[in-house]
Design a protein around this motif. Structure first.
Motif, PDB file in Angstrom:
ATOM      1  N   SER A 187       0.805  -1.211   0.000  1.00 12.62           N
ATOM      2  CA  SER A 187       0.000   0.000   0.000  1.00 12.62           C
ATOM      3  C   SER A 187       0.843   1.267   0.000  1.00 12.62           C
ATOM      4  N   SER A 188       1.979   1.225   0.685  1.00 12.96           N
ATOM      5  CA  SER A 188       2.827   2.411   0.756  1.00 12.96           C
ATOM      6  C   SER A 188       3.304   2.832  -0.626  1.00 12.96           C
ATOM      7  N   THR A 233      -0.070   3.621  -3.297  1.00 13.35           N
ATOM      8  CA  THR A 233      -0.792   4.887  -3.157  1.00 13.35           C
ATOM      9  C   THR A 233       0.112   6.106  -3.242  1.00 13.35           C
ATOM     10  N   GLY A 257      -4.366  -2.604  -1.539  1.00 15.78           N
ATOM     11  CA  GLY A 257      -3.193  -2.162  -0.796  1.00 15.78           C
ATOM     12  C   GLY A 257      -2.754  -3.234   0.191  1.00 15.78           C
ATOM     13  N   SER A 310       2.493   2.594   5.779  1.00 12.03           N
ATOM     14  CA  SER A 310       1.469   3.165   4.904  1.00 12.03           C
ATOM     15  C   SER A 310       0.327   3.687   5.762  1.00 12.03           C
ATOM     16  N   ASP A 362      -2.355   6.392   3.413  1.00  9.24           N
ATOM     17  CA  ASP A 362      -3.092   5.968   2.217  1.00  9.24           C
ATOM     18  C   ASP A 362      -4.573   6.332   2.269  1.00  9.24           C
TER      19      ASP A 362
END
Length: 322
Positions: A90-91, A94, A116, A132, A135
């Motif tokens: 996800s980090s 996004t 994510g 993350s 997000d």
């Protein structure tokens, strides 16, 4: 909840990696619908997609470490009638591909499902570059994007089924940190709908994702003190269940939100915006207030007050101010 829901103290239940539910649901959906494809950024292993790759070798597109291309390719596939599930940490998904998410997916209203993986602080030992926590806040600011934060493997699979059957962009957080089952096997995900997982009229705790079970454990502690906490699961941060939030504001002493995300702009921000507009009440937001340091995800959640003890203490403090 239905009688088939898991029983017993939440802290004593077995725990599961939601990525396993994600990949099983994706394979089941792909078996049923030839339009479903996977798109990844050299993350087959961390997304647990090896079995999917073996079963559907021509339906998993690996673009390499190129997140912007990954989202652009997914938008193109959707334009060609496919249903792409984009799987990436996800980090990186996004942050690196935010422009493509905004322009190619949301603004263009493409039928792309952004998944994510390992969100929040799941990559704890790798530090702030891999956390993350932003997000949800970033994506909340983008129009036309459904944001889903499942709390257990059952809800993860249910959200996947909903996403596959529903036209339009969606973002699903897929937890890496093991969590106990909360929902029964027949649970049906409904976007924009909160679930009362524990009733109470003294104070409300609103949570989702990996923190929901901790909120339930906090409510169990509060009950031992004679405080009945209402626990609302809020699996969709966008659209938010405004009615459930306003009802909680009216019927209880205040609201505590708890999430594995930044305190600015996530679930807590959405709840605070709602009560300010509709029924002002006390709101305390538990989340991550800074660049979180290196450390295990569990350690970091505890550090920022999201242990069961910490959530319970925040609820007690809110009630003392009434």
């Amino acid at each position: 909840m239905p009688a088939t829901a898991p029983q017993g103290p939440i802290s004593d239940r077995p725990r599961f990696d939601c990525r396993n539910a994600y990949v099983k649901a994706l394979a089941d959906l792909a078996q049923e619908d030839h339009r479903i494809v996977g798109v990844v950024n050299d993350s087959v292993g961390s997304s647990k997609l090896d079995a999917f790759k073996k079963a559907f070798p021509d339906r998993l597109i690996n673009v390499g470490i190129a997140e912007q291309d990954m989202v652009g390719v997914a938008a193109g596939l959707a334009n060609g009638g496919r249903i792409p599930f984009v799987s990436a940490a996800s980090s990186f998904l996004t942050a690196r591909a935010l422009e493509q998410i905004k322009a190619d997916v949301a603004y263009s209203n493409r039928n792309v499902k952004l998944c994510g993986m390992s969100p929040g602080m799941a990559y704890g030992e790798l530090g702030p570059t891999h956390h993350s926590i932003e997000d949800i806040a970033w994506l909340r600011a983008i129009d036309n994007m459904t944001i889903i934060v499942p709390a257990d493997p059952v809800e993860t699979a249910a959200a996947m089924r909903w996403a596959a059957a529903t036209e339009g962009p969606a973002f699903i957080r897929v937890s890496r940190m093991s969590v106990p089952e909360i929902y029964p096997e027949d649970y049906e995900f409904v976007p924009g709908k909160a679930i009362t997982v524990r009733d109470g009229d003294d104070v409300t705790i609103i949570s989702n994702g990996t923190v929901l079970w901790r909120a339930l454990a906090a409510a169990e502690q509060l009950a031992a003190d004679g405080i009945e906490a209402r626990v609302l699961s809020m699996p969709t941060v966008k659209p938010l269940d405004v009615d459930a939030v306003v009802t909680a504001a009216r019927e209880t002493a205040g609201i505590v939100t708890a999430e594995e995300a930044t305190v600015a702009g996530g679930l807590g921000g959405a709840v605070a915006e709602t009560v300010v507009r509709h029924h002002p009440t006390r709101v305390d937001i538990l989340g991550v207030p800074e660049f979180a340091p290196t450390g295990s995800a569990g350690f970091l959640l505890d550090r920022y007050g999201m242990s069961p003890d910490g959530i319970a203490d925040k609820a007690r403090g809110l009630m003392r101010r009434t």
